[in-house]
Design an enzyme around this catalytic site. Structure first.
Site, PDB file in Angstrom:
ATOM      1  N   LYS B  79       4.506   1.838   1.819  1.00 16.91           N
ATOM      2  CA  LYS B  79       3.451   1.698   0.805  1.00 16.91           C
ATOM      3  C   LYS B  79       2.536   2.921   0.863  1.00 16.91           C
ATOM      4  CE  LYS B  79       0.039  -1.698  -0.859  1.00 16.91           C
ATOM      5  NZ  LYS B  79      -0.685  -2.963  -0.583  1.00 16.91           N
ATOM      6  N   SER B 160      -0.907  -6.181  -4.614  1.00 16.34           N
ATOM      7  CA  SER B 160      -0.837  -4.750  -4.833  1.00 16.34           C
ATOM      8  C   SER B 160       0.449  -4.107  -4.313  1.00 16.34           C
ATOM      9  CB  SER B 160      -2.035  -4.078  -4.166  1.00 16.34           C
ATOM     10  OG  SER B 160      -1.952  -4.204  -2.757  1.00 16.34           O
ATOM     11  N   SER B 184      -1.798  -9.489  -1.199  1.00 12.68           N
ATOM     12  CA  SER B 184      -1.035  -8.326  -1.674  1.00 12.68           C
ATOM     13  C   SER B 184       0.352  -8.167  -1.075  1.00 12.68           C
ATOM     14  CB  SER B 184      -1.825  -7.032  -1.428  1.00 12.68           C
ATOM     15  OG  SER B 184      -2.796  -6.864  -2.436  1.00 12.68           O
TER      16      SER B 184
END
Lengths: 500, 494
Positions: B79, B160, B184
């Site tokens: 990420k 997210s 997330s």
């Protein structure tokens, strides 16, 4: 407790000044409060900046245990409450010297709570005119970086070496009523910090600075509106700031104005304070608990270790010098005013006791007198501090011992000391090599006396007819004839015999 | 033989250890898969060389007869919130344009130490603020999933960690890092039919992870199944003296502890999570999951978490408050983007840089956070929210007297279409309603796929556990996984 009589004489009568100080003291520690970067003064700009100090993305603060320990020790030395639970908060604002966009401080739960410092306004008699100044709190916080405006015609430069260095903010109660009290408080605080070893107290290098809160009021009235003059960096300037600011406030009030709560700056060149910003444009700092840090919780073992590590503090030391060593209050106060002096004195004392084979109490007065008159005088002439003394405590003790056992007189001792300073030789060696030993040879003394009396027959006549003050003259002449080496006590005795 | 890119973490590791294939073959296959999936916009930066170098190192170790670590030869996606040396880390925001860290986050370093390699940096909601990946400054991630109505409407991969979820479900990588501040990891896992676990707060170091809300942010693995999550979580976890909130505890071998036998365990169904107007498909899969867990030997009990409905408002005070301060460092001075209008002073530069560099959602949350911390509002908002947070934590602490884990839906619905919620921030925030309570309490929680809804889209089930009981969470997840028999995968259209 002494009430201050310091007043400003205004057109409408007397005004009393109310003073509180917020002192920022840089914690003595090799590393910063939340990063491993070094804290040494005087490094090249931005040479001591870690990723944390530069607020790089994803970097996290980790509390430096040494800074916590020093804050706790300082709190203990200020007789203050140590808070077992404290917490760090963020103070948010944007400025170029603050890469994180917030300063980590302790607003809501400081590490140290209420305490106090006893100050004295009479140096000669430190037990008279004392007053306790309350400490409201002591908390830990980060220092900011430094802006440099003189490096480029249109730009400012930023040096982050200082950014993140640990400060103790020590906040007093508004208990001071005169510049002298504020000066005494600041000096006493500095002394305590130096004893504890938690701050070097070096105001020139910025490791100790004061924000000065001043207001004025008619005696007995409520507190007036205060102003805060930021970052004043010497005891003298603090006192000047107060004097100037109090007079300015009286002028404003007496001409019908009101005092605006504001932040001001002291300009030492013009000896005046100037407005920096008023309350209206004060920041909203949006304090909140720093979520990167857990609360600090101190256990008994940690607190006990802090307590154990505290040295004897200046007031206790001064009282002990008086009661156990029999020193005068003044001498005890001067010897304990700086940790370095006391340390040197105690080394001298130990050496003297050893050299003379007597208890410390028996050699203390002579040692103190020699240090305060002879050594201090020499250091003053050379512009050196006691830590830079060219003569060691052991060498001093050797000299003091030679006087004490009658080997040399006080007068000769002064000469010997000068030679020690010049040559670095020991007192015993100098006395031996230069034949400065005091003589108790009655034959030589009697001969000298006989010659002095013969040369001054008229004065002998006058003495015998009642002018007894001349005795000192004969002593002096005899000593001179003996080049100072005669035992003064014997000279006295022999002279008395001959003259009477 | 199965395609290498169809293998999960455990299979790859085991195959590399056994010599069935080399790590380089695996890395090469996934690199190619990543390269051909640009249409998903899951990877922002490809780092094929990183994956190959890590693979070669593992192959060399094997050749030398050394023991291979727990993620040997497994290439993963990272990420964009994690800093890795020399690779741009932007948190999917313009404001960090050009920022290449000189340091490696603790979690990514642990993964490399465990034998993993990096395929690339994964897209995400900007600064992890969002539930659909639509706040990325570098374009939406498009979910590989499509509804069964033939419309081909682009769907959100969740957020997210939407780049992570999309990449795993599209078989671009067998696992990826995620971070979970208020759902997330779990919500995007649910949206894409994969598994993901947010461990107990403090298990994974936050050092080197770009901060959103420090008291909530927690990294965790996202992967195809529970076992893979267990393996990757072990690699990512561990005490880090550089993070003061890191837990100084030994890391369990969760993989070895996996067991779907739940005899003697009690599973709580929190009644407050059964909300009015609940999506019928979601309600149905939740009920089915309770049956599965009963079948695995657990006792199902109804429990109460009375302060649940205050969790979302409290979260949307605390998280923006922390973010408003955490994001103050993006000022255009030391790294990333700088906007310097002619004649601008320092404050002008700050304002211009931040206005241009932050996306709309980030700006909104900074403003909310600034507001709730302001003088005069602090007690009404921030202090109150902290009290709510304490009550929510207490609700959970009390519920553990009655059960060992909690079972709930992960999200209120399956994936929604891109653009469907983006005009209404509150509707978007409601996506986190089931996820946020566990975040506020710092509890381990995971999402596992439960089935498909009537539109053919995955639905996730959430297991919430006691502090430090990741094992209990993983085991309940495994029991569901074994019974759900979830094998659906998106048809490749990209």
């Amino acid at each position: 407790m002494t009430e201050s009589t310091y007043r400003i004489q205004g057109a409408t009568g007397e005004w009393e000044v109310v003073i509180g100080l917020e002192v920022h003291a840089q914690v003595t520690s090799h590393a910063k409060l939340f990063s491993g970067a070094s804290t040494t003064f005087g490094a090249e700009p931005n040479a001591q900046v870690s990723l944390v100090d530069a607020a790089m993305p994803g970097m996290l603060p980790v509390p430096n245990g040494e800074c916590v320990r020093q804050a706790v020790r300082t709190g203990m030395a200020l007789n203050a409450q140590i808070n077992r639970y404290s917490r760090f908060d963020r103070k948010n604002y944007f400025y170029a010297d603050l890469p994180q966009g917030y300063q980590i401080s302790q607003l809501y739960h400081p590490i140290v709570g209420e305490g106090g410092i006893e100050i004295s306004l009479d140096e000669k008699n430190p037990d008279a005119q004392t007053k306790t100044i309350g400490i409201e709190r002591l908390h830990l916080e980060q220092d900011a970086g430094k802006l440099m405006h003189d490096q480029h015609p249109t730009m400012s430069y930023v040096d982050l070496n200082r950014c993140g260095v640990a400060l103790m903010e020590i906040v007093s109660r508004p208990d001071m009523r005169s510049p002298a009290e504020a000066g005494a408080y600041l000096k006493k605080l500095r002394t305590i910090l130096r004893y504890v070893g938690s701050c070097d107290g070096n105001m020139e290098e910025g490791s100790m600075r004061a924000d000065v809160n001043v207001s004025v009021r008619k005696p007995g009235d409520e507190f007036g509106t205060r102003t805060e003059t930021k970052n004043v960096n010497s005891v003298r300037y603090v006192m000047a700031t107060i004097e100037h600011e109090a007079n300015r406030q009286v002028d404003v009030l007496e001409s019908g104005g009101t005092i605006v709560q504001e932040t001001r700056l002291y300009d030492p060149d013009k000896n005046e304070t100037r407005s920096m910003r008023s309350k209206e444009d004060a920041h909203d700092y949006r304090y909140f608990p720093d979520p990167d840090l857990l609360p600090l919780e101190l256990d008994d073992a940690f607190l006990d270790a802090c307590k154990e590590s505290l040295p004897e503090l200046p007031d206790a030391k001064r009282k002990r010098y008086e009661s156990e060593l029999g020193l005068s209050a003044y001498n005890a106060a001067v010897l304990t005013a700086e940790a370095e002096t006391a340390r040197w004195f105690e080394a001298l004392l130990a050496e003297s006791a050893k050299a003379q084979g007597k208890p410390e109490a028996d050699v203390a007065k002579a040692s103190a007198n020699w240090l305060l008159s002879e050594l201090y005088g020499a250091l003053n002439r050379m512009g050196k501090t006691i830590d830079e003394s060219p003569v060691s405590p052991a060498a001093g003790a050797e000299l003091v011992a030679l006087v004490a056992d009658g080997t040399i007189s006080g007068t000769i001792a002064k000469q010997v000391f000068e030679i020690m300073l010049e040559t670095g030789d020991g007192a015993g060696k100098i006395v031996e090599e230069r034949g400065l030993k005091q003589t108790s040879d009655t034959g030589a003394i009697d001969a000298a006396i006989a010659k002095v009396l013969a040369d001054n027959a008229d004065k002998v006549e006058q003495y015998r007819s009642g002018k007894e003050a001349l005795f000192g003259f004969f002593v002096g002449q005899t000593m001179k004839a003996m080049q100072g080496k005669a035992n003064p006590q014997m000279v006295n005795e022999q002279l008395k015999k001959v003259l009477n | 033989m199965t395609e290498l890119t169809d293998l999960g973490i455990a299979d790859i590791r085991n195959g590399v250890r056994a010599g069935t294939f080399s790590a380089r073959e695996v890395a090469t296959a996934f690199n190619a898969r990543v390269a051909e999936a640009k249409a998903l916009n899951a990877f922002m930066i490809d780092t094929p060389d990183h994956a190959l170098a890590a693979a070669d190192a593992i192959d060399a170790k094997r050749a030398a007869g050394e023991d291979l670590p727990i993620m040997a030869g497994v290439p993963i996606g990272m990420k964009d919130l994690f800093c890795t040396v020399g690779v741009e880390a932007r948190a999917a925001s313009e404001i960090l344009n050009g920022f290449k860290p000189t340091y490696e986050s603790t979690v990514s370093q642990k993964l490399w130490d465990a034998g993993a390699g990096m395929l690339g940096k994964l897209n995400m909601d900007q600064f992890a603020m969002g539930s659909s990946n639509e706040t990325s400054a570098f374009g939406n991630v498009i979910s590989p999933w499509r509804r069964n109505d033939g419309s081909n409407a682009p769907l959100a991969p969740g957020g997210s960690s939407g780049g992570s979820s999309a990449a795993i479900s599209a078989r671009l990588c067998p696992g990826a890092t995620g971070t979970d501040t208020g759902g997330s990891i779990r919500q995007p896992a649910a949206f894409t039919g994969i598994s993901g676990i947010k461990p107990t707060y403090g298990r994974c170091s936050r050092w080197g992870v770009i901060a959103f809300a420090s008291s909530l942010d927690q990294a965790g693995p996202m992967a195809r199944d529970v076992r893979d999550c267990a393996i990757m979580l072990e690699a990512m976890s561990g005490f880090d003296p550089k993070d003061s909130t890191s837990l100084d505890l030994a890391v369990p071998n969760w993989e070895a502890g996996l067991s779907s036998d739940l005899k003697g365990k009690r599973v709580g169904i929190p009644k407050e999570y059964r909300m009015d107007g609940m999506n019928a498909d979601v309600a149905a899969v939740w009920d089915k999951a309770a049956d599965w867990l009963r079948d695995a030997g657990a006792e199902i009990v109804e429990v109460s978490l009375p302060h649940t409905r205050y969790a979302l408002p409290a979260y949307y005070i605390i998280a923006p408050a922390e973010a408003s301060s955490n994001l103050a460092r993006y000022d255009g001075v030391r790294y990333g983007q700088r906007t310097l209008p002619d004649g601008a002073g320092l404050q002008d530069m700050y304002a211009a840089t931040r206005a241009a560099g932050f996306g709309a959602e980030v700006r909104r949350r900074i403003m909310i956070g600034t507001y709730v911390l302001s003088a005069g509002f602090y007690d009404a908002y921030y202090t109150q929210a902290q009290k709510v947070r304490a009550l929510i934590a207490r609700d959970f602490a009390q519920v553990w007297d009655h059960c060992d884990v909690l079972l709930a839906p992960t999200a209120p619905s399956a994936a929604f279409g891109l653009g469907e919620n983006s005009e209404d921030p509150i509707a978007m925030y409601l996506n986190d309603v089931f996820a946020v309570p566990a975040s506020l309490a710092g509890l381990p929680a995971m999402s596992v796929p439960g089935g498909l809804d009537s539109q053919g889209l995955p639905l996730g089930l959430q297991i919430i556990g006691k502090p430090l009981d990741e094992q209990g969470v993983l085991n309940a997840g495994l029991a569901i996984e074994e019974r759900a028999g979830f094998t659906a995968r998106p048809a490749q259209w990209w």
